[in-house]
Motif scaffolding. Structure first.
Motif, short mmCIF file in Angstrom:
data_model
loop_
_atom_site.label_atom_id
_atom_site.label_comp_id
_atom_site.label_asym_id
_atom_site.label_seq_id
_atom_site.Cartn_x
_atom_site.Cartn_y
_atom_site.Cartn_z
N LYS A 1 -14.61 1.70 2.37
CA LYS A 1 -16.12 1.40 1.68
C LYS A 1 -16.18 -0.44 1.88
CE LYS A 1 -15.46 4.97 -2.03
NZ LYS A 1 -16.38 5.51 -3.16
N PHE A 2 -15.32 -1.18 2.53
CA PHE A 2 -14.99 -2.44 2.49
C PHE A 2 -14.54 -2.81 4.48
CE2 PHE A 2 -12.28 -0.76 -0.33
CZ PHE A 2 -12.76 -1.03 -0.99
N PRO A 3 -15.20 -4.23 4.40
CA PRO A 3 -15.31 -4.75 5.87
C PRO A 3 -13.75 -4.42 6.07
CG PRO A 3 -16.67 -6.04 4.58
CD PRO A 3 -15.92 -4.83 3.87
N SER A 4 -13.62 -4.26 7.95
CA SER A 4 -12.65 -4.25 8.61
C SER A 4 -12.60 -5.09 9.65
CB SER A 4 -12.52 -3.33 9.36
OG SER A 4 -11.24 -2.97 10.02
N PHE A 5 -11.59 -5.69 9.59
CA PHE A 5 -11.07 -7.15 10.23
C PHE A 5 -10.00 -6.71 11.03
CE2 PHE A 5 -13.33 -9.04 6.78
CZ PHE A 5 -14.44 -9.39 7.53
N PRO B 1 -10.85 -0.47 -6.67
CA PRO B 1 -11.00 -1.46 -7.26
C PRO B 1 -11.72 -1.10 -9.27
CG PRO B 1 -12.49 -1.24 -5.70
CD PRO B 1 -11.11 -0.39 -5.09
N GLY B 2 -11.20 -1.23 -9.37
CA GLY B 2 -11.56 -1.05 -10.77
C GLY B 2 -9.98 -0.31 -11.22
N LYS B 3 -8.83 -0.44 -11.16
CA LYS B 3 -7.58 0.14 -11.11
C LYS B 3 -7.30 -1.11 -12.36
CE LYS B 3 -6.45 4.13 -8.68
NZ LYS B 3 -4.98 5.03 -8.47
N ALA B 4 -5.84 -0.94 -13.18
CA ALA B 4 -6.01 -2.18 -14.37
C ALA B 4 -4.44 -2.41 -13.39
CB ALA B 4 -4.74 -1.50 -15.19
N TRP B 5 -4.38 -3.56 -13.35
CA TRP B 5 -3.11 -4.42 -12.89
C TRP B 5 -2.08 -4.63 -13.76
CZ3 TRP B 5 -2.49 -6.26 -8.38
CH2 TRP B 5 -3.81 -7.24 -7.61
N PRO B 6 -1.18 -4.89 -13.56
CA PRO B 6 -0.12 -4.05 -14.67
C PRO B 6 -0.51 -5.41 -15.85
CG PRO B 6 0.85 -4.69 -12.62
CD PRO B 6 -0.76 -4.91 -12.06
N ARG B 7 0.14 -5.06 -17.30
CA ARG B 7 0.30 -5.86 -18.45
C ARG B 7 0.21 -7.30 -18.61
NH1 ARG B 7 2.04 -1.95 -21.80
NH2 ARG B 7 3.61 -2.90 -21.46
N GLU B 8 1.54 -7.39 -17.63
CA GLU B 8 1.75 -9.27 -17.13
C GLU B 8 0.89 -9.71 -16.44
OE1 GLU B 8 4.82 -5.85 -17.86
OE2 GLU B 8 3.87 -6.37 -16.45
N GLY C 1 -5.84 -7.40 -16.69
CA GLY C 1 -7.45 -7.28 -15.82
C GLY C 1 -7.90 -6.27 -15.09
N THR C 2 -8.08 -6.36 -14.40
CA THR C 2 -8.54 -4.76 -13.07
C THR C 2 -8.82 -5.70 -11.95
OG1 THR C 2 -10.95 -4.88 -13.22
CG2 THR C 2 -9.80 -3.42 -15.25
N VAL C 3 -8.18 -4.56 -10.64
CA VAL C 3 -7.92 -4.43 -9.40
C VAL C 3 -10.02 -4.79 -8.86
CG1 VAL C 3 -7.59 -4.11 -6.66
CG2 VAL C 3 -6.50 -3.54 -8.31
N ALA C 4 -10.30 -5.71 -8.13
CA ALA C 4 -11.58 -6.71 -7.76
C ALA C 4 -11.55 -5.78 -6.34
CB ALA C 4 -11.78 -7.58 -8.14
N ALA C 5 -12.81 -5.21 -5.78
CA ALA C 5 -13.35 -4.98 -5.17
C ALA C 5 -12.63 -6.46 -3.46
CB ALA C 5 -14.93 -4.62 -4.52
N PRO C 6 -11.57 -5.78 -2.87
CA PRO C 6 -11.50 -6.40 -1.65
C PRO C 6 -12.82 -6.76 -0.85
CG PRO C 6 -10.54 -4.16 -1.13
CD PRO C 6 -11.77 -4.26 -2.60
N ALA C 7 -12.95 -8.55 -0.46
CA ALA C 7 -13.20 -8.94 0.49
C ALA C 7 -13.49 -8.03 1.99
CB ALA C 7 -13.80 -9.84 0.90
N GLY C 8 -12.26 -7.56 2.34
CA GLY C 8 -12.03 -6.91 3.49
C GLY C 8 -10.74 -6.57 3.98
N GLN D 1 -4.54 6.67 3.63
CA GLN D 1 -4.30 5.51 3.32
C GLN D 1 -5.85 4.93 3.26
OE1 GLN D 1 -1.78 2.98 5.52
NE2 GLN D 1 -3.84 2.22 6.36
N ILE D 2 -6.82 5.97 3.26
CA ILE D 2 -8.20 4.98 3.07
C ILE D 2 -8.59 5.26 1.97
CG2 ILE D 2 -10.47 5.13 3.58
CD1 ILE D 2 -9.86 5.47 7.05
N ALA D 3 -8.19 6.13 1.89
CA ALA D 3 -8.76 6.86 -0.12
C ALA D 3 -7.78 5.92 -1.18
CB ALA D 3 -8.71 8.35 -0.22
N ALA D 4 -6.41 5.65 -0.90
CA ALA D 4 -6.36 5.01 -1.88
C ALA D 4 -6.96 3.65 -2.29
CB ALA D 4 -4.68 5.25 -1.03
#
Length: 83
Positions: free
Chosen positions: A69-73, A19-26, A29-36, A11-14
């Motif tokens: 790789k992101f903060p955990s809340f 980040p960087g994966k493409a969103w659907p064409r509709e 853009g690409t997925v940004a790094a989550p804030a957490g 789950q963590i690897a996924a």
């Protein structure tokens, strides 16, 4: 418990790979790094020290102290404390 350790690692690897994966064409853009990452309870099964240690080892807190790789809340659930 071994099965849960491996499930958490997958789950963590996924999440780390998002980040960087493409969103659907509709959307475009690409997925940004989550804030957490919000973990909404039941981080452990019985709230033991060993289970908390594994949680921190996997998810960390800051995005630099665990596999995630992101903060955990975290928000504790009924399986995380016994009182």
């Amino acid at each position: 418990m071994h099965g849960m350790v491996e499930a958490n690692r997958r789950q963590i690897a996924a999440m780390n790979a998002l980040p960087g994966k493409a969103w659907p064409r509709e959307i475009g853009g690409t997925v940004a790094a989550p804030a957490g990452v919000l973990v909404a309870g039941d981080l452990t099964d019985m709230g033991t020290e060993e289970q908390w240690r594994l949680y921190v080892q996997h998810y960390g807190m800051t995005g630099r102290d665990g596999l995630l790789k992101f903060p955990s809340f975290e928000a504790t659930g009924n399986h995380d404390r016994w009182y």
